[in-house]
Design an enzyme around this catalytic site. Structure first.
Site, PDB file in Angstrom:
ATOM      1  N   ASP B  54      -2.631   5.486  17.011  1.00  0.00           N
ATOM      2  CA  ASP B  54      -1.982   6.443  17.904  1.00  0.00           C
ATOM      3  C   ASP B  54      -0.891   5.728  18.719  1.00  0.00           C
ATOM      4  O   ASP B  54      -1.205   4.875  19.550  1.00  0.00           O
ATOM      5  CB  ASP B  54      -3.052   7.029  18.841  1.00  0.00           C
ATOM      6  CG  ASP B  54      -2.530   8.240  19.599  1.00  0.00           C
ATOM      7  OD1 ASP B  54      -1.302   8.417  19.674  1.00  0.00           O
ATOM      8  OD2 ASP B  54      -3.364   9.002  20.105  1.00  0.00           O
ATOM      9  N   ASP B  55       0.373   6.060  18.453  1.00  0.00           N
ATOM     10  CA  ASP B  55       1.519   5.450  19.156  1.00  0.00           C
ATOM     11  C   ASP B  55       1.778   3.998  18.759  1.00  0.00           C
ATOM     12  O   ASP B  55       2.372   3.238  19.533  1.00  0.00           O
ATOM     13  CB  ASP B  55       1.362   5.493  20.698  1.00  0.00           C
ATOM     14  CG  ASP B  55       1.391   6.906  21.258  1.00  0.00           C
ATOM     15  OD1 ASP B  55       1.624   7.855  20.490  1.00  0.00           O
ATOM     16  OD2 ASP B  55       1.192   7.051  22.474  1.00  0.00           O
ATOM     17  N   CYS B  94       2.099  13.592  18.909  1.00  0.00           N
ATOM     18  CA  CYS B  94       0.741  13.595  18.382  1.00  0.00           C
ATOM     19  C   CYS B  94       0.296  14.835  17.612  1.00  0.00           C
ATOM     20  O   CYS B  94       0.009  14.775  16.428  1.00  0.00           O
ATOM     21  CB  CYS B  94      -0.175  13.352  19.576  1.00  0.00           C
ATOM     22  SG  CYS B  94      -1.831  13.071  19.079  1.00  0.00           S
ATOM     23  N   ARG B  98      -0.399  15.075  13.489  1.00  0.00           N
ATOM     24  CA  ARG B  98      -1.730  15.169  12.888  1.00  0.00           C
ATOM     25  C   ARG B  98      -1.863  16.403  12.004  1.00  0.00           C
ATOM     26  O   ARG B  98      -2.517  16.371  10.946  1.00  0.00           O
ATOM     27  CB  ARG B  98      -2.792  15.185  13.992  1.00  0.00           C
ATOM     28  CG  ARG B  98      -3.058  13.780  14.504  1.00  0.00           C
ATOM     29  CD  ARG B  98      -3.438  13.733  15.966  1.00  0.00           C
ATOM     30  NE  ARG B  98      -2.964  12.466  16.496  1.00  0.00           N
ATOM     31  CZ  ARG B  98      -3.689  11.340  16.549  1.00  0.00           C
ATOM     32  NH1 ARG B  98      -4.932  11.348  16.156  1.00  0.00           N
ATOM     33  NH2 ARG B  98      -3.156  10.233  17.009  1.00  0.00           N
ATOM     34  N   LYS B 151      -9.778  10.484  17.527  1.00  0.00           N
ATOM     35  CA  LYS B 151      -9.051  11.521  18.251  1.00  0.00           C
ATOM     36  C   LYS B 151      -8.697  12.684  17.329  1.00  0.00           C
ATOM     37  O   LYS B 151      -8.252  12.480  16.209  1.00  0.00           O
ATOM     38  CB  LYS B 151      -7.773  10.896  18.808  1.00  0.00           C
ATOM     39  CG  LYS B 151      -6.789  11.889  19.427  1.00  0.00           C
ATOM     40  CD  LYS B 151      -5.673  11.140  20.105  1.00  0.00           C
ATOM     41  CE  LYS B 151      -4.465  12.015  20.359  1.00  0.00           C
ATOM     42  NZ  LYS B 151      -3.393  11.256  21.037  1.00  0.00           N
ATOM     43  N   HIS B 153      -7.152  16.340  18.500  1.00  0.00           N
ATOM     44  CA  HIS B 153      -5.882  16.865  19.027  1.00  0.00           C
ATOM     45  C   HIS B 153      -5.244  17.975  18.191  1.00  0.00           C
ATOM     46  O   HIS B 153      -4.015  18.137  18.175  1.00  0.00           O
ATOM     47  CB  HIS B 153      -4.877  15.712  19.256  1.00  0.00           C
ATOM     48  CG  HIS B 153      -4.026  15.965  20.482  1.00  0.00           C
ATOM     49  ND1 HIS B 153      -3.069  15.103  20.932  1.00  0.00           N
ATOM     50  CD2 HIS B 153      -4.022  17.024  21.343  1.00  0.00           C
ATOM     51  CE1 HIS B 153      -2.500  15.599  22.009  1.00  0.00           C
ATOM     52  NE2 HIS B 153      -3.066  16.757  22.282  1.00  0.00           N
ATOM     53  N   SER B 176      -5.681  13.709  23.694  1.00  0.00           N
ATOM     54  CA  SER B 176      -5.279  12.353  24.078  1.00  0.00           C
ATOM     55  C   SER B 176      -6.115  11.815  25.235  1.00  0.00           C
ATOM     56  O   SER B 176      -6.617  12.570  26.074  1.00  0.00           O
ATOM     57  CB  SER B 176      -3.794  12.331  24.464  1.00  0.00           C
ATOM     58  OG  SER B 176      -3.025  12.643  23.345  1.00  0.00           O
ATOM     59  N   HIS B 237      -2.537   4.449  22.312  1.00  0.00           N
ATOM     60  CA  HIS B 237      -2.080   5.422  23.307  1.00  0.00           C
ATOM     61  C   HIS B 237      -2.569   4.959  24.680  1.00  0.00           C
ATOM     62  O   HIS B 237      -3.697   4.488  24.794  1.00  0.00           O
ATOM     63  CB  HIS B 237      -2.684   6.790  22.947  1.00  0.00           C
ATOM     64  CG  HIS B 237      -2.050   7.954  23.647  1.00  0.00           C
ATOM     65  ND1 HIS B 237      -2.184   8.160  25.000  1.00  0.00           N
ATOM     66  CD2 HIS B 237      -1.280   8.962  23.190  1.00  0.00           C
ATOM     67  CE1 HIS B 237      -1.524   9.266  25.335  1.00  0.00           C
ATOM     68  NE2 HIS B 237      -0.961   9.768  24.247  1.00  0.00           N
ATOM     69  N   ASP B 289       0.472   7.874  13.975  1.00  0.00           N
ATOM     70  CA  ASP B 289       0.950   9.254  14.139  1.00  0.00           C
ATOM     71  C   ASP B 289       2.415   9.346  14.570  1.00  0.00           C
ATOM     72  O   ASP B 289       3.092  10.309  14.279  1.00  0.00           O
ATOM     73  CB  ASP B 289       0.064  10.012  15.136  1.00  0.00           C
ATOM     74  CG  ASP B 289       0.114   9.426  16.539  1.00  0.00           C
ATOM     75  OD1 ASP B 289       0.510   8.244  16.678  1.00  0.00           O
ATOM     76  OD2 ASP B 289      -0.224  10.136  17.499  1.00  0.00           O
ATOM     77  N   ASN B 290       2.887   8.322  15.298  1.00  0.00           N
ATOM     78  CA  ASN B 290       4.296   8.306  15.728  1.00  0.00           C
ATOM     79  C   ASN B 290       4.602   6.934  16.298  1.00  0.00           C
ATOM     80  O   ASN B 290       3.704   6.091  16.429  1.00  0.00           O
ATOM     81  CB  ASN B 290       4.601   9.421  16.747  1.00  0.00           C
ATOM     82  CG  ASN B 290       3.625   9.478  17.903  1.00  0.00           C
ATOM     83  OD1 ASN B 290       2.865  10.423  18.052  1.00  0.00           O
ATOM     84  ND2 ASN B 290       3.629   8.443  18.742  1.00  0.00           N
ATOM     85  N   LYS B 310       8.686   6.881  20.222  1.00  0.00           N
ATOM     86  CA  LYS B 310       7.921   8.134  20.300  1.00  0.00           C
ATOM     87  C   LYS B 310       8.704   9.268  20.946  1.00  0.00           C
ATOM     88  O   LYS B 310       9.384   9.064  21.946  1.00  0.00           O
ATOM     89  CB  LYS B 310       6.660   7.869  21.133  1.00  0.00           C
ATOM     90  CG  LYS B 310       5.824   9.103  21.441  1.00  0.00           C
ATOM     91  CD  LYS B 310       4.528   8.740  22.146  1.00  0.00           C
ATOM     92  CE  LYS B 310       3.728   9.987  22.492  1.00  0.00           C
ATOM     93  NZ  LYS B 310       2.413   9.675  23.070  1.00  0.00           N
TER      94      LYS B 310
END
Lengths: 468, 468
Positions: B54-55, B94, B98, B151, B153, B176, B237, B289-290, B310
């Site tokens: 994540d991130d 996010c 996903r 996660k 989301h 998140s 994240h 994810d990004n 991001k």
């Protein structure tokens, strides 16, 4: 089953398990290795190969994160050896950086840094002083064969050429490949063998290929004599040239073609060492003289996440890709964050050859063997960043204090900081967050180190400003 | 020699040539492999593991060039598999990212992109619509065991949770880890098992460790049933948390600790697959994810040489580290520049499970197996970059046209370009040189592709703007 269909049988053998073959080959290699070991006595002093690119950026190899330059040989070299992530050149431009590598000394000590000219030009009169001791000189005394192949740039007048600095032979160009400005009266770039010009202008398109061929011939010719090969590529310094086999091949464009040819060249040399059976007695070190020439736009490279490039004392200017390879001595697959510099290659080479460190002068290099063999995590605490004759910055551990900053390559304003800018390079490799206010103690520590350092500087007489 | 000194003899055996052992081992593996091949019938459908950070920034792993974050397990995973250098997420934030991964569709089609809210919040009412088909749903129909760990989301109201989207089980946080603003009336971040909250606030320090333990337990429990594991890490994240074993370990600071724990986790899972003897029937894919959350400064990551991060449609926002691993099926040591997206993991997973592509909707994913097995160099020509519900940019081959640019994560002014900005991403991965004027034909080609694309867009009803 008694009757076997011939087609099936052929398929059977062609499919004969790959692992089986690998097993058989390893067994044979293993056994022959043991037989050889049984008759070996004292180990020979190892061969040393330093491959030095020109203006290669920290982010320009696959293994350093470039998305579209393919460097399978260098990636493999790193996978079989050590990839350094905090390795520095001795200066952010060509001439002083090469002086640092070959003498193990900050170029400000040897006079190879000047406030007037940053590098040597075709109109320069001088070069690396005769009293400086190069790796080649030190190793020659220990019976090494020595060759300089590629770009020199430490003086093109006869007395400054490689063959007067400990190299048995020289094949290459005497200075940068862009130094043929008509309006300045420069001659076309010459290709030399020893002290003679053998081609002018040098046909740059095939230089990498010819350097490689010369390097392999030199390696093949040594027989049992230990050797030191200094292969200093002309590229990716602009103007960019790649041979026909590589031109147009890289999706990164001509810059990528050029790097991919250097990658090919490196692979050829490692293969040759393997085929000659001397790989496990040879240290090969690949790095570059300074960071990417960013003002050249798409013809310049990338420092990845590091700030700025060639000519500056930001990380992009002096931190380099660096890969050490020595099968059997260096364990494979290592990534090392240890601090190290090109000057350490001087000290490492001398230690490997059993040569004494010169005692009549200050040497800035430190023997890296304890790091290469995994016995110590670090041998160096401090790195100095000079630009021209001024100390712009100093790093101790993770901390880098900038006393002077100057952002671009040419002409940019020099800013002297009353309170130095301070960056934690491990936490902030991109030098984005000045944390000087939070860490006054760190700054005063670094200031003390710098004061001591300046006391013992012994600046050499400026060699670069003398012109015809 | 008849009398052998015992000490020497011991040394002799301890030195017993490494290559000899490797030879013996390979021979045995080779032979046993051949025996096994003789009794094997049809291959089982492979297990699929997707590990989703994540991130995580493009430049944050060792193998992608980070100098001070150590990721030996991911580096090894890449060395044994494929490292992708031009792999994209489906969005730069996010929730839509996903949705893209799990449905194989641009999130603008499923309604998971909105001009009002960019992601789901604790006060959101909706989530991924029930009519969307996730990888888990498709694979479940083919007899797979499915688990979502980490996660989610994609909607935290009961009907939107993983167990309503094809997953047998869920263990993790519903959105998140920073979504617990008191002034907004958010509850503390809950940790859930299936539809129940089992801990609130979730103790974030041990989340990575617990996700890993749950993942391994799930893998161990499957016996002969094929499985799909979706392990979506909570980190890096912000807020950042690492377990005691990793806190303070990385020279990059807490951000590095967090990545190094995810690296450890990945290594644990690959080892488990090997130990269970199912590695050669399991595809593991690692990505994020990004891009990095740059405004978080030292708590955010780095996109390396890519521009921005991001939230943006610059490369740093959507291009991700991506590593595919499948011993025996994916050849080791590959670096692939092929264009691919997380949506392709949907199509790849369905193909591997023998499930049909849904025919009643547009699927944006493409089966990557021809690339993974080396049969084709590329399967995809075009990538779309959406921000909120607007198409900001489109890439075809090396060319990326920006119709709209917007630089920072939040609040920044949106600029619509009459003549799109055009970058050649292969030659200029950092998006530094707008070459629109030189290539009008490329722009008009991309415009045509975009027009066609927009005709068949079938925008889904906005799911993100509905709030309680």
């Amino acid at each position: 089953m008694l009757f076997i269909d011939e087609g099936k049988q052929r398929a059977y053998y062609s499919r004969l398990d790959f692992k089986l073959w690998v097993g058989i080959i390893f067994l044979m290699v293993g056994l022959s290795g043991r037989l050889a070991a049984a008759v070996t006595t004292e180990p020979d002093p190892p061969n040393i190969v330093i491959i030095f690119a020109d203006d290669l950026g920290y982010g320009d190899l696959g293994v350093y994160g470039h998305p579209t330059i393919r460097t399978p040989s260098l990636d493999r070299m790193a996978a079989k050896g050590i990839k350094f992530t905090q390795f520095y050149s001795g200066a952010s431009v060509c001439t002083p950086s090469r002086a640092a590598l070959l003498t193990g000394r900050l170029p400000v000590r040897s006079g190879m840094m000047s406030d007037k000219f940053r590098v040597l030009f075709p109109f320069s009169e001088k070069g690396l002083p005769a009293k400086e001791i190069t790796i080649a000189e030190a190793l020659k005394e220990k019976g090494y064969a020595t060759a300089a192949i590629g770009k020199w740039h430490l003086g093109h007048e006869p007395s400054y050429l490689p063959t007067n600095h400990g190299f048995d032979t020289f094949y290459g160009i005497p200075y940068s490949n862009d130094m043929s400005l008509k309006r300045r009266g420069d001659p076309p770039v010459p290709l030399m063998r020893d002290k003679s010009i053998i081609e002018q202008p040098a046909k740059q398109q095939t230089l990498t290929r010819r350097y490689t061929r010369e390097s392999i011939a030199f390696i093949q010719d040594q027989g049992n004599q230990p050797f030191f090969l200094y292969l200093a590529h002309t590229f990716p310094h602009v103007p960019l040239y790649a041979s026909e086999e590589f031109r147009g091949k890289s999706s990164r464009g001509l810059y990528g073609d050029v790097i991919e040819e250097i990658d090919w060249s490196t692979g050829k040399i490692l293969n040759e060492l393997r085929e000659l059976g001397i790989a496990d007695n040879t240290l090969v070190f690949f790095t570059s003289d300074n960071g990417p020439w960013i003002v050249k736009k798409q013809e310049g490279g990338s420092a990845g996440l590091l700030r700025n490039g060639k000519g500056t004392t930001w990380e992009g200017g002096m931190r380099e890709p660096a890969i050490a390879w020595w099968p059997g001595t260096i364990a494979p697959g290592q990534v090392s964050q240890t601090l190290a510099t090109t000057m350490d290659l001087f000290s490492t080479s001398l230690a490997l050859a059993g040569a004494d460190h010169p005692k009549d002068r200050i040497i800035d290099g430190i023997n890296l063997m304890p790091v290469l063999t995994g016995k110590q995590e670090e041998v160096r605490q401090v790195v100095y960043y000079y630009r021209e004759k001024k100390l712009h910055a100093a790093r101790k551990g993770p901390w880098k204090a900038h006393f002077i900053t100057q952002s671009a390559y040419e002409g940019d304003r020099r800013v002297r900081h009353k309170i130095p800018q301070l960056y934690n390079l491990e936490k902030d490799p991109g030098e984005r967050f000045n944390v000087a206010k939070k860490h006054p103690q760190v700054i005063s520590d670094i200031k003390k180190i710098v004061e001591e350092h300046k006391k013992n500087l012994n600046r050499g007489k400026d060699q670069l400003s003398a012109v015809k």
